[in-house]
Design an enzyme around this catalytic site. Structure first.
Site, PDB file in Angstrom:
ATOM      1  N   GLU A   9       0.670  -1.179   0.084  1.00  0.00           N
ATOM      2  CA  GLU A   9      -0.121   0.054  -0.361  1.00  0.00           C
ATOM      3  C   GLU A   9       1.225   1.493  -0.059  1.00  0.00           C
ATOM      4  O   GLU A   9       1.403   1.453   0.773  1.00  0.00           O
ATOM      5  CB  GLU A   9      -0.995  -0.708   1.167  1.00  0.00           C
ATOM      6  N   LYS A  14      -7.580  -1.020  11.314  1.00  0.00           N
ATOM      7  CA  LYS A  14      -7.115  -1.658   9.530  1.00  0.00           C
ATOM      8  C   LYS A  14      -5.650  -0.654   9.398  1.00  0.00           C
ATOM      9  O   LYS A  14      -4.619  -1.365   9.449  1.00  0.00           O
ATOM     10  CB  LYS A  14      -8.010  -1.090   9.223  1.00  0.00           C
ATOM     11  N   ASP A  35       3.835 -15.058  11.156  1.00  0.00           N
ATOM     12  CA  ASP A  35       2.635 -15.466  10.845  1.00  0.00           C
ATOM     13  C   ASP A  35       1.670 -14.154  10.701  1.00  0.00           C
ATOM     14  O   ASP A  35       0.744 -14.254  12.531  1.00  0.00           O
ATOM     15  CB  ASP A  35       2.465 -16.771  11.455  1.00  0.00           C
ATOM     16  N   HIS A  44      -1.768  10.529   0.958  1.00  0.00           N
ATOM     17  CA  HIS A  44      -2.508   9.197   0.219  1.00  0.00           C
ATOM     18  C   HIS A  44      -2.221   9.476  -1.375  1.00  0.00           C
ATOM     19  O   HIS A  44      -1.654   8.765  -2.124  1.00  0.00           O
ATOM     20  CB  HIS A  44      -3.858   8.466   0.649  1.00  0.00           C
TER      21      HIS A  44
END
Ligand code: MEV
Length: 437
Positions: free
Chosen positions: A85, A278, A294, A391
């Site tokens: 991202e 998130k 993991d 962004h």
């Protein structure tokens, strides 16, 4: 119409690709080339990757990046991050730089216990099960002596086994809840091997025990570690006088108040909490991936922790006390710095070198800091400029690549959008303009 295939795993790589092509990709003759383009020229390295999983056809690249300037417990780190991202690494780096001259991040490990369960069906008298368990508990603990020998030598191993009665929630359901210290290993294999051995001993002993009459024996349903590790906790924190937080035209106190409000909204509202968390996981997963840990286990455990009070809430907390801004995160993390991919994947090994060879506790601290920094950067943008400004700037190169821009076109477009809001349409229009002129 594709046909089922048998013996697929026994085919070699070329055969597997050919099968795929003739069954699913006959309309894409270039597919074979696409897959092969990502093969590594170093055949030993390729073999290493082929052997990580089954039916490997190619490699799937993600960028390996670093976010420098992280001052954590007075040591300066460059944190390796693997993520696709745009803007995540830039955000982490910005947050690191921001806190660098304000004392940096502090982090501490609160606890390191992991756990696993043997799930049991039993429809007899609870008292009999308890008597039986109390009697054979030492035997169950000793059952893992062989498996745990090395771990024990280093100060870890099986810590305890408890019998839990969950029959009120689910009829006939009991549990052997086992706790472990696995030191620098994530410990999944160790824990699962211990659990299966304990389970076997438990069942064998039950079959010959006088407590269980009329063949009403306890039966093991399954044995597996839990990825919920609320006793393996780490906390990371930043704090500074509110006066040091001014952002352009916004004074420090106003910014701090907006920031705390944004965190409190995420604490009280699920839809916002999920997005807020998130953003935190953007930082956490990127370090987890770079260090070969993991991320699915971490994600599952962290989100369960976010709901530990019965509703889903923010993983971070913020306060203003006596004109001081405090911002912290507390999360469960079961991580390893030995075992698994850590000694196999060359880039993972390199990531550990970059991080100055941390042990599992230090890695927990670094990962928690990455999550906190990411959240700081996101909220900082959200309550000031909005997220899209930064962004979309970082996403600009992806748009240009999608549109097949040349290096010269890219240079001109980046220059143009230095002071202009980036949007897909705006970039398309600008590119069209320069192509036509
Ligand atoms: C985007 O990947 C993450 C954010 O949505 C996080 C947030 O809203 O706090 C920006």
């Amino acid at each position: 119409m594709p046909k089922p295939v048998s013996g697929f795993s026994k085919k070699n790589k070329e055969e597997k690709i050919d099968w795929l092509l003739s069954n699913y990709l006959s309309h894409l003759p270039e597919a074979k080339n696409t897959l092969k383009k990502y093969w590594n020229a170093d055949s030993e390295l390729q073999k290493l990757h082929d052997d990580f999983i089954e039916n490997t056809l190619s490699n799937y690249y993600l960028p390996f990046s670093i976010a420098p300037n992280f001052l954590i417990n007075n040591t300066l780190y460059a944190i390796p991050m693997v993520i696709e991202e745009s803007s995540v690494v830039a955000a982490a780096s910005n947050a690191a730089k921001f806190w660098l001259d304000k004392g940096g991040f502090s982090a501490e490990v609160i606890s390191t216990q992991k756990n696993g369960q043997i799930h049991i069906n039993y429809y007899g008298d609870t008292k009999s099960l308890k008597n039986f368990f109390n009697e054979i508990k030492p035997l169950l603990i000793h059952a893992v002596d062989n498996i745990a020998e090395n771990m024990k030598k280093r100060g870890g191993g099986l810590l305890d086994i408890e019998l839990l009665d969950a029959s009120q929630t689910l009829e006939g359901y009991y549990q052997l809840h086992c706790t472990f210290e696995t030191l620098d290993a994530m410990g999944a294999n160790f824990i699962n091997s211990c659990l299966e051995t304990i389970a076997k001993t438990f069942e064998t002993e039950a079959r010959k025990h006088s407590e269980f009459k009329y063949e009403v024996y306890p039966e093991v349903v399954m044995s597996i570690l839990s990825n919920y590790v609320p006793e393996c906790l780490v906390r990371a924190k930043v704090s500074c006088p509110v006066t040091q937080l001014s952002q352009g035209k916004i004074d420090g106190k106003t910014f701090a108040e907006k920031f705390v409000r944004a965190v409190n909204i995420a604490k009280s509202e699920t839809r916002r909490a999920v997005t807020h968390n998130k953003g935190i996981m953007n930082g956490i997963d990127a370090v987890i991936l770079a260090t070969g840990n993991d991320f699915r286990a971490v994600e599952a455990g962290v989100h369960a922790y976010a709901a530990k009070n019965g509703y889903y809430s923010s993983l971070t907390h913020a306060t203003i006390e006596d004109e001081t801004f405090n911002f912290w995160i507390e999360i469960p993390l079961a991580l390893g710095t030995v075992g698994g991919l850590t000694s196999l994947h060359p880039l993972v090994k390199l990531a550990f070198e970059i991080l100055q060879k941390p042990n599992a506790k230090q890695l927990m601290q670094l990962v928690a800091v990455a999550g906190l920094a990411q959240n700081f950067a996101a909220i900082r943008s959200l309550v000031t400029t909005g997220i899209q400004k930064g962004h979309m700037k970082m996403h600009l190169m992806n748009i240009l690549n999608q549109l097949g821009a040349t290096e010269e076109e890219k240079r001109k477009t980046v220059q143009h959008f230095k002071d202009t809001t980036v949007s897909h349409t705006a970039v398309v229009n600008y590119l069209e303009n320069i192509r036509n002129s």
